[in-house]
Design a protein around this motif. Sequence first.
Motif, mmCIF file in Angstrom:
data_model
loop_
_atom_site.group_PDB
_atom_site.id
_atom_site.type_symbol
_atom_site.label_atom_id
_atom_site.label_comp_id
_atom_site.label_asym_id
_atom_site.label_seq_id
_atom_site.Cartn_x
_atom_site.Cartn_y
_atom_site.Cartn_z
ATOM 1 N N GLY A 143 93.964 26.742 -37.634
ATOM 2 C CA GLY A 143 92.768 25.962 -37.386
ATOM 3 C C GLY A 143 92.060 25.556 -38.668
ATOM 4 O O GLY A 143 92.612 25.732 -39.751
ATOM 5 N N PRO A 144 90.883 25.001 -38.545
ATOM 6 C CA PRO A 144 90.160 24.836 -37.274
ATOM 7 C C PRO A 144 90.663 23.636 -36.469
ATOM 8 O O PRO A 144 91.045 22.613 -37.033
ATOM 9 N N PHE A 145 90.658 23.820 -35.143
ATOM 10 C CA PHE A 145 90.931 22.729 -34.225
ATOM 11 C C PHE A 145 89.621 22.461 -33.486
ATOM 12 O O PHE A 145 89.242 23.239 -32.602
ATOM 13 N N ALA A 146 88.947 21.418 -33.866
ATOM 14 C CA ALA A 146 87.590 21.154 -33.366
ATOM 15 C C ALA A 146 86.737 22.386 -33.646
ATOM 16 O O ALA A 146 86.519 22.730 -34.792
ATOM 17 N N TRP A 147 86.322 23.093 -32.614
ATOM 18 C CA TRP A 147 85.438 24.257 -32.811
ATOM 19 C C TRP A 147 86.227 25.561 -32.865
ATOM 20 O O TRP A 147 85.644 26.625 -32.987
ATOM 21 N N LEU A 148 87.524 25.480 -32.797
ATOM 22 C CA LEU A 148 88.332 26.668 -32.515
ATOM 23 C C LEU A 148 89.168 27.115 -33.711
ATOM 24 O O LEU A 148 89.772 26.298 -34.396
ATOM 25 N N ARG A 149 89.188 28.416 -33.955
ATOM 26 C CA ARG A 149 90.127 28.998 -34.911
ATOM 27 C C ARG A 149 90.846 30.154 -34.228
ATOM 28 O O ARG A 149 90.264 30.859 -33.397
ATOM 29 N N LEU A 150 92.090 30.372 -34.612
ATOM 30 C CA LEU A 150 92.899 31.418 -33.993
ATOM 31 C C LEU A 150 93.481 32.300 -35.081
ATOM 32 O O LEU A 150 94.010 31.803 -36.089
ATOM 33 N N ASN A 151 93.391 33.605 -34.900
ATOM 34 C CA ASN A 151 93.985 34.569 -35.840
ATOM 35 C C ASN A 151 94.965 35.455 -35.095
ATOM 36 O O ASN A 151 94.671 35.928 -33.995
ATOM 37 N N VAL A 177 90.101 34.906 -31.282
ATOM 38 C CA VAL A 177 89.768 33.494 -31.123
ATOM 39 C C VAL A 177 88.315 33.333 -31.553
ATOM 40 O O VAL A 177 87.445 34.062 -31.069
ATOM 41 N N VAL A 178 88.089 32.420 -32.475
ATOM 42 C CA VAL A 178 86.741 32.198 -32.994
ATOM 43 C C VAL A 178 86.287 30.803 -32.583
ATOM 44 O O VAL A 178 86.989 29.817 -32.837
ATOM 45 N N VAL A 179 85.157 30.751 -31.945
ATOM 46 C CA VAL A 179 84.584 29.460 -31.561
ATOM 47 C C VAL A 179 83.303 29.266 -32.364
ATOM 48 O O VAL A 179 82.318 29.990 -32.169
ATOM 49 N N ALA A 180 83.354 28.341 -33.290
ATOM 50 C CA ALA A 180 82.181 28.024 -34.112
ATOM 51 C C ALA A 180 81.827 26.570 -33.858
ATOM 52 O O ALA A 180 82.566 25.657 -34.252
ATOM 53 N N THR A 181 80.726 26.364 -33.171
ATOM 54 C CA THR A 181 80.392 25.017 -32.701
ATOM 55 C C THR A 181 79.817 24.135 -33.795
ATOM 56 O O THR A 181 79.589 22.961 -33.593
ATOM 57 N N GLY A 182 79.598 24.741 -34.969
ATOM 58 C CA GLY A 182 78.935 23.980 -36.024
ATOM 59 C C GLY A 182 77.443 24.190 -35.999
ATOM 60 O O GLY A 182 76.741 23.918 -36.961
ATOM 61 N N GLY A 183 76.949 24.702 -34.893
ATOM 62 C CA GLY A 183 75.533 25.047 -34.779
ATOM 63 C C GLY A 183 75.320 26.497 -35.197
ATOM 64 O O GLY A 183 76.136 27.078 -35.892
ATOM 65 N N PRO A 184 74.263 27.099 -34.750
ATOM 66 C CA PRO A 184 73.954 28.462 -35.185
ATOM 67 C C PRO A 184 74.781 29.542 -34.485
ATOM 68 O O PRO A 184 74.744 30.692 -34.902
ATOM 69 N N PHE A 185 75.505 29.195 -33.429
ATOM 70 C CA PHE A 185 76.223 30.229 -32.664
ATOM 71 C C PHE A 185 77.700 30.316 -33.061
ATOM 72 O O PHE A 185 78.369 29.300 -33.280
ATOM 73 N N ALA A 213 90.976 27.555 -47.925
ATOM 74 C CA ALA A 213 91.211 28.680 -47.020
ATOM 75 C C ALA A 213 90.249 29.837 -47.266
ATOM 76 O O ALA A 213 90.188 30.762 -46.467
ATOM 77 N N LEU A 214 89.525 29.777 -48.383
ATOM 78 C CA LEU A 214 88.659 30.901 -48.728
ATOM 79 C C LEU A 214 87.266 30.796 -48.112
ATOM 80 O O LEU A 214 86.365 31.532 -48.500
ATOM 81 N N ASP A 215 87.086 29.893 -47.158
ATOM 82 C CA ASP A 215 85.805 29.814 -46.452
ATOM 83 C C ASP A 215 85.432 31.197 -45.919
ATOM 84 O O ASP A 215 86.218 31.828 -45.210
ATOM 85 N N HIS A 216 84.218 31.643 -46.238
ATOM 86 C CA HIS A 216 83.797 32.972 -45.802
ATOM 87 C C HIS A 216 83.174 32.877 -44.408
ATOM 88 O O HIS A 216 81.984 33.107 -44.229
ATOM 89 N N ASN A 217 83.984 32.538 -43.420
ATOM 90 C CA ASN A 217 83.479 32.431 -42.064
ATOM 91 C C ASN A 217 83.567 33.781 -41.346
ATOM 92 O O ASN A 217 83.922 34.791 -41.956
ATOM 93 N N ALA A 218 83.263 33.763 -40.049
ATOM 94 C CA ALA A 218 83.083 35.024 -39.317
ATOM 95 C C ALA A 218 84.312 35.920 -39.344
ATOM 96 O O ALA A 218 84.189 37.147 -39.301
ATOM 97 N N ASP A 219 85.506 35.350 -39.426
ATOM 98 C CA ASP A 219 86.727 36.154 -39.386
ATOM 99 C C ASP A 219 87.342 36.361 -40.772
ATOM 100 O O ASP A 219 88.431 36.924 -40.887
ATOM 101 N N TYR A 220 86.654 35.943 -41.817
ATOM 102 C CA TYR A 220 87.210 36.064 -43.171
ATOM 103 C C TYR A 220 87.465 37.522 -43.557
ATOM 104 O O TYR A 220 88.442 37.838 -44.231
ATOM 105 N N ILE A 221 86.602 38.410 -43.071
ATOM 106 C CA ILE A 221 86.710 39.818 -43.452
ATOM 107 C C ILE A 221 88.072 40.399 -43.059
ATOM 108 O O ILE A 221 88.607 41.274 -43.742
#
Lengths: 437, 147
Positions: free
Chosen positions: A225-233, A277-285, B54-62
């Motif tokens: 990802g990101p795919f729109a608001w979605l990231r997958l690990n 699965v991480v959903v980051a809408t670009g807003g505060p949530f 790829a080094l964006d420190h987002n919520a899952d970076y840890i």
Amino acid sequence: MRSLRIAASLSLLFSLPVTASALDLSGQSRTYLQTRELTDGTRLTPLYEYLNIRTDNLGMDAVSFSAGGWYRYYLQSSDFDDKSTGDLQYAYLTIRKPSSNAYLNIGRVLVNEGALSSQLDGAAARTDLRGGFTIGAFGGSPLETEQDTRSGDSVYGGRIAHSVAGVYTIGVAYLQEKNDSKDFRKEEGLDVWIRPVSKLELMGTSNYNAESKNWMQHQYHAALGPFAWLRLNLDTSKTWYKEYFASVNSTQSTLMSAFSFTNIDPNEVVTMTGGSVVVATGGPFTFVVDYRNYDYQVLNGSTIYSGGSVAYTGKDLGAGAALHRMNGPTVDLRYDEQRLYVFKKIAKADVTLDVVHVAYDQAINGVEDAWSASAAFGYSFTPKARIVADAEYAKNPDYNSDVRGMLTLLYSFDLPQTKTSAPKPAPKPQTQKKTTR
Amino acid sequence: MRTSTRSFVLIFIGLIVTVVFVACATHQSLAKKHPMEVQGMPVCSTCHTDGRAALDHNADYITRHKFYAAQQQRTCDLCHAPSFCADCHAHKEELKPSDKYKDAPQRSMPHRGDYLNQHKIDGKLNPASCFPCHGRQNNERCKTCHR
């Protein structure tokens, strides 16, 4: 005596700006005064000082010095522990080359060379070579807190890697450590980072026990990802206990008893698979759903840890909540876990509340629920000076009621504050120039 | 001088010589500090479009920072002092990382909450996760109870 030496060393380092005003010196002092109680009711009041410094331009631009450590002193007499102690965590001189990312660190260093790492008193060096290769080497005496003296202890190793910038880095590393002149660790490592397309990264490490000639551990991670608001690990790892804990069991079973094979089944092999699965809408949530499955070969069972969390990050307000379930093959590995936190900034002050609750399926020491609640109040006098007071209440299988408190003083310094040494503020994103390596 | 020590010294000196005199690349080294001030959690992809994005420190970076640190520690050094790493990854430590940062609950910190009991559960779950910090070099605390 050792703690006195550490304190004297830190004091000397702290006095550097006085004796050498031409240096650029930056760092941070953190002072913690904690109060807590032992299970027998004894109240402890340790005072900690953490100090880290960095000096640049030691005679020439290419030379710098970094050091950090801590010192603790009990304000009351204590039979539980030494009255005072401390640790010099790192202290090394760095010599850099303006080209090829070449450097030499001499002193107490933390080495990360691909799959292998060590803390040592000695030297570490690395440079980029022509053709995309990188080579690193390190050697010295390993740090340890064991009481068997450091005589006959040594560690050395190195790594060679090849990279195509932005596409892949693959490295192989070797480490050999001796304790009392006997082989302690002999490991080989493989580290991989591949980015075949912009929205896919594969990375991981493998560790091989070169003494017994078997794999110790594989750990791999995929980020999509990101795919729109979605990231997958996606995560997976496999650990062979017999090989992973071999070093401490072959030479120091009486010293390293927490990981001895009397406590750990050497034949166990644990495989972890999971992801999030991480959903980051670009807003505060930000919403996260995560899952991990631990599969045990000998125990012939599996443990699943799964749940989700949500975080809100506003300008002056932040909050988060998390719910997780641990479901293991035995009843002591089954519980529900919840966490809730909120923090609010008001001008120079800020307030934080954090609550963690664990509900065990089966009571432990007659206790079915563990609670931990903390509150912190912070005030920033300046961007570089801050005070925090916090209190924590806990009720758990070990404490009917545990009340702790801590006062924290933080002070950052940067001397002299020259215009040239301060980094420029980042421009707004829309005006920034895209760069490539 | 013992054979092991002698071989270590020879190998190390040999590699140092290699570092200094042989085959060094000619490209410019990374800056000592990130050339632009970064505030808050860095979003590297704002400026960088290559692997550094790829080094964006987002919520899952840890969850994957250890892999980046293993290969690119010098990139971490652009913004982080070694003390930042030592807060969690130290060979000798008495204060839990989460106790030092009660005012930063959004940060992922190991051993948050009641860890005295929780460590027994985590130890059964996967003792290999404890071992890098507490196994080889910092076992004093463990030995208080694990004799």
